[in-house]
Design a protein around this motif. Structure first.
Motif, mmCIF file in Angstrom:
data_model
loop_
_atom_site.group_PDB
_atom_site.id
_atom_site.type_symbol
_atom_site.label_atom_id
_atom_site.label_comp_id
_atom_site.label_asym_id
_atom_site.label_seq_id
_atom_site.Cartn_x
_atom_site.Cartn_y
_atom_site.Cartn_z
ATOM 1 N N VAL A 197 0.938 -1.316 0.047
ATOM 2 C CA VAL A 197 0.016 -0.041 0.111
ATOM 3 C C VAL A 197 0.833 1.393 -0.165
ATOM 4 N N TYR A 198 1.734 1.145 0.988
ATOM 5 C CA TYR A 198 2.771 2.656 1.080
ATOM 6 C C TYR A 198 3.560 2.881 -0.010
ATOM 7 N N SER A 199 3.971 1.844 -0.736
ATOM 8 C CA SER A 199 4.810 1.754 -1.787
ATOM 9 C C SER A 199 4.190 2.615 -2.889
ATOM 10 N N ARG A 200 2.937 2.470 -3.042
ATOM 11 C CA ARG A 200 2.102 2.967 -4.130
ATOM 12 C C ARG A 200 1.684 4.440 -3.608
ATOM 13 N N SER A 201 1.359 4.472 -2.507
ATOM 14 C CA SER A 201 0.661 5.878 -1.840
ATOM 15 C C SER A 201 2.119 6.908 -2.195
ATOM 16 N N LEU A 202 3.289 6.351 -1.830
ATOM 17 C CA LEU A 202 4.575 7.189 -1.887
ATOM 18 C C LEU A 202 4.850 7.789 -3.187
ATOM 19 N N ARG A 203 4.435 6.845 -4.277
ATOM 20 C CA ARG A 203 4.706 7.272 -5.744
ATOM 21 C C ARG A 203 3.620 8.314 -6.164
ATOM 22 N N ILE A 204 2.360 7.984 -5.700
ATOM 23 C CA ILE A 204 1.118 9.097 -6.153
ATOM 24 C C ILE A 204 1.595 10.493 -5.217
ATOM 25 N N GLY A 205 1.971 10.290 -4.011
ATOM 26 C CA GLY A 205 2.502 11.643 -3.382
ATOM 27 C C GLY A 205 3.645 12.431 -4.002
ATOM 28 N N LEU A 206 4.751 11.573 -4.652
ATOM 29 C CA LEU A 206 5.652 12.305 -5.254
ATOM 30 C C LEU A 206 5.281 12.914 -6.515
ATOM 31 N N VAL A 207 4.278 12.223 -7.291
ATOM 32 C CA VAL A 207 3.691 12.907 -8.492
ATOM 33 C C VAL A 207 2.952 14.248 -8.055
ATOM 34 N N PHE A 208 2.256 14.195 -7.136
ATOM 35 C CA PHE A 208 1.470 15.432 -6.581
ATOM 36 C C PHE A 208 2.391 16.513 -5.865
ATOM 37 N N ALA A 209 3.419 15.942 -5.328
ATOM 38 C CA ALA A 209 4.363 17.064 -5.052
ATOM 39 C C ALA A 209 5.270 17.777 -6.114
ATOM 40 N N ALA A 210 5.459 17.040 -6.910
ATOM 41 C CA ALA A 210 6.329 17.515 -8.083
ATOM 42 C C ALA A 210 5.308 18.667 -9.015
ATOM 43 N N VAL A 211 4.060 18.234 -9.141
ATOM 44 C CA VAL A 211 3.011 19.142 -9.956
ATOM 45 C C VAL A 211 2.904 20.500 -8.949
ATOM 46 N N GLY A 212 2.656 20.040 -7.621
ATOM 47 C CA GLY A 212 2.121 21.103 -6.646
ATOM 48 C C GLY A 212 3.152 22.065 -6.409
ATOM 49 N N THR A 213 4.809 21.714 -6.404
ATOM 50 C CA THR A 213 5.450 22.632 -6.112
ATOM 51 C C THR A 213 5.790 23.526 -7.590
ATOM 52 N N VAL A 214 5.807 22.847 -8.518
ATOM 53 C CA VAL A 214 5.862 23.710 -9.798
ATOM 54 C C VAL A 214 5.081 24.845 -10.123
ATOM 55 N N PHE A 215 3.676 24.302 -9.686
ATOM 56 C CA PHE A 215 2.847 24.960 -9.813
ATOM 57 C C PHE A 215 2.680 26.223 -8.714
ATOM 58 N N SER A 216 3.211 26.068 -7.570
ATOM 59 C CA SER A 216 3.492 27.026 -6.531
ATOM 60 C C SER A 216 4.440 27.956 -7.124
ATOM 61 N N VAL A 217 5.524 27.582 -7.596
ATOM 62 C CA VAL A 217 6.762 28.272 -7.804
ATOM 63 C C VAL A 217 6.454 29.328 -8.879
ATOM 64 N N VAL A 218 5.822 28.590 -9.930
ATOM 65 C CA VAL A 218 5.451 29.592 -11.184
ATOM 66 C C VAL A 218 4.443 30.682 -10.704
ATOM 67 N N SER A 219 3.402 30.081 -10.145
ATOM 68 C CA SER A 219 2.241 31.241 -9.743
ATOM 69 C C SER A 219 2.879 32.098 -8.652
ATOM 70 N N GLY A 220 3.863 31.670 -7.885
ATOM 71 C CA GLY A 220 4.304 32.645 -6.903
ATOM 72 C C GLY A 220 5.346 33.730 -7.415
ATOM 73 N N HIS A 221 6.039 33.161 -8.283
ATOM 74 C CA HIS A 221 6.909 34.026 -8.950
ATOM 75 C C HIS A 221 6.209 35.073 -9.987
ATOM 76 N N THR A 222 5.117 34.616 -10.645
ATOM 77 C CA THR A 222 4.107 35.529 -11.366
ATOM 78 C C THR A 222 3.474 36.748 -10.248
ATOM 79 N N GLU A 223 3.024 36.118 -9.165
ATOM 80 C CA GLU A 223 2.336 36.992 -8.153
ATOM 81 C C GLU A 223 3.108 37.927 -7.694
ATOM 82 N N ALA A 224 4.617 37.732 -7.627
ATOM 83 C CA ALA A 224 5.664 38.760 -7.101
ATOM 84 C C ALA A 224 5.644 39.753 -8.267
ATOM 85 N N GLN A 225 5.697 39.487 -9.379
ATOM 86 C CA GLN A 225 6.068 40.479 -10.538
ATOM 87 C C GLN A 225 4.572 41.286 -10.752
ATOM 88 N N VAL A 226 3.441 40.757 -10.493
ATOM 89 C CA VAL A 226 2.293 41.523 -10.418
ATOM 90 C C VAL A 226 2.343 42.502 -9.440
#
Length: 474
Positions: A214-243
């Motif tokens: 169970v946890y081997s698979r939840s770890l991998r699902i979490g990694l994908v979400f973490a990668a997408v979420g961090t990229v989304f946060s960095v890009v939107s946060g950078h744009t937010e600062a420029q605005v």
């Protein structure tokens, strides 16, 4: 003690306490909906993904149930501590708050009950639809609340009549670019909170070789979400600062502790000792060019300093002190960026280890230990990010229209202090209860019998409820 400062501290406290629950709820609802979808689609792995969904769903339910209470107090504070503000913005601010309740809260609370308590009564597709409606409801809820907050930073679609802001263009409020930008950043950060929550718990049990299927698979699902979420946060946060450099230049200058207009190319302050009384930085370590890159995505470009913007504000809004607490904004921004960068690197390091080592990811103990330790970091980044956002626009409550001093209620310092102490006692108790129940339930893990759970955290039978009859009822 000053009534304004006590009122500000009280509202900041309740906001941070409330967001402790909200960020996990918004992100985890979507993540669990994905887990349930995989459980529904993967007939060959339904038992594994079914246990995973029920286990993390139990944690989600605990956080949701305890967190709901904390949001109600915030709305009462608008009347108790900020009555002048409520009188000014009530005709506009009340609309998204009402829509949040009507469109989101009832949707979430109804279908979360169907999803959880009807798991062994509903058809599988009905349960799947229920959790997706819960996830959609959390996104709608976040949008309307962020929309209300964004209007305070960039008011649009209104006119001031008899000292009150009146709504003239609802479409302008809904499509306020600031609202969508804030929503994107909040959404990304919520995914990061939920992802590292799942990652940390999965890593904890993998270190102990418990329910590795169970946890081997939840770890991998979490990694994908973490990668997408961090990229989304960095890009939107950078744009937010420029605005912010364009429509809230004082906030941007405070984020960089830039007292005088910068050179071109502009450096970026890595570490500064800030003396707001003398309006200077006695010590400042700067990195060349990076300031222009952050502000313009270019190696050229300058931005106004705090002193120059202060003069502009004095001319536009009248003589006053428009400088926010620079040290708080400056260091909160750097803490947020540092943690965000660490989490981004961790997520992609995990994906790299997954790619290079395949099943070896589950036994890379130093990485798993780091994931357990990193569980609280996304929350800290969230809190410091909100401090940048809200403290950076001081002294305005509604940017360019209403200051904090003008919006406060005519309370005494003693009244506000009594309320503040009471709220801290109650909220700390609620957070303590939430953390205790989450940690006990998470540490207990998945068991074959409900009675194997600790008495303090009774749990359902993760092994089958809602999934035993999939093949029969599909």
């Amino acid at each position: 003690m000053d009534v304004v400062e006590l009122s500000r501290f009280q509202f900041a406290s309740t906001s941070i306490f409330h967001f402790f629950f909200v960020s996990l709820t918004v992100g985890l609802a979507f993540l669990i909906a994905v887990m349930e979808t995989i459980a529904y689609a993967r007939r060959d792995r339904r038992e594994v993904y079914g246990k995973m969904t029920n286990f993390f769903g139990h944690l989600f339910l605990i956080n949701f149930a305890v967190g709901v209470v904390t949001g109600i107090v915030q709305e009462f504070q608008f009347g108790m501590n900020w009555s002048e503000y409520s009188d000014f913005v009530g005709n506009i601010f009340g609309v998204p708050l009402a829509l949040e309740v009507l469109m989101a809260f009832f949707l979430e609370s109804t279908f979360i009950g169907l999803w959880w308590f009807g798991k062994d009564r509903l058809r599988p597709w009905m349960r799947l639809a229920s959790i997706w409606l819960v996830a959609i409801g959390t996104q709608i809820s976040a949008f309307w609340i962020v929309l209300a907050n964004a209007w305070m930073h960039h008011p649009v679609g209104y006119e001031v009549v008899d000292g009150q802001a009146r709504l003239t263009d609802f479409g302008a409020v809904v499509f306020n670019y600031k609202a969508w930008l804030y929503f994107a950043h909040v959404q990304g950060s919520a995914w990061v909170v939920a992802a590292f929550f799942v990652l940390g718990i999965s890593a904890f049990h993998l270190l102990r070789r418990q329910d590795t299927d169970v946890y081997s698979r939840s770890l991998r699902i979490g990694l994908v979400f973490a990668a997408v979420g961090t990229v989304f946060s960095v890009v939107s946060g950078h744009t937010e600062a420029q605005v912010a450099r364009e429509d809230q230049p004082m906030k941007f200058a405070a984020m960089e502790a830039q007292w005088e207009t910068s050179d071109s190319p502009a450096p970026w302050s890595l570490f500064a000792v800030i003396d707001q009384g003398r309006r200077e930085n006695p010590f400042n370590v700067e990195i060349p060019y990076v300031g222009s890159i952050l502000a313009y995505n270019s190696l050229e470009g300058r931005y106004d300093g705090i002193n120059q913007i202060e003069e502009q504000y004095d001319e536009a809004y009248g003589e006053d002190d428009y400088t926010p607490p620079v040290a708080w904004v400056y260091w909160s921004f750097r803490i947020m960026v540092a943690i965000g960068s660490l989490l981004l690197a961790t997520a992609f390091l995990g994906l790299f280890l997954w790619w290079r080592r395949k099943r070896g990811l589950d036994t890379t103990r130093w990485f798993l230990r780091a994931l357990v330790l990193f569980i609280p970091l996304p929350w800290i980044a969230n809190f410091t990010g909100w401090m940048v956002t809200e403290m950076g626009r001081q002294p305005f409550m509604v940017y360019g229209e209403l200051t904090v001093t003008e919006g406060v209620s005519p309370n005494t310092a003693g009244e506000v202090l009594a309320g503040l102490v009471g709220l801290w006692v109650v909220y700390l108790a609620l957070i303590g209860l939430d953390v205790y129940l989450l940690s006990v339930t998470a540490r207990a893990g998945i068991h074959r019998r409900p009675e194997a759970q600790l008495v303090a955290a009774p749990a359902p039978d993760y092994e089958g409820a809602g999934f035993q009859g999939y093949e029969k009822r599909d």
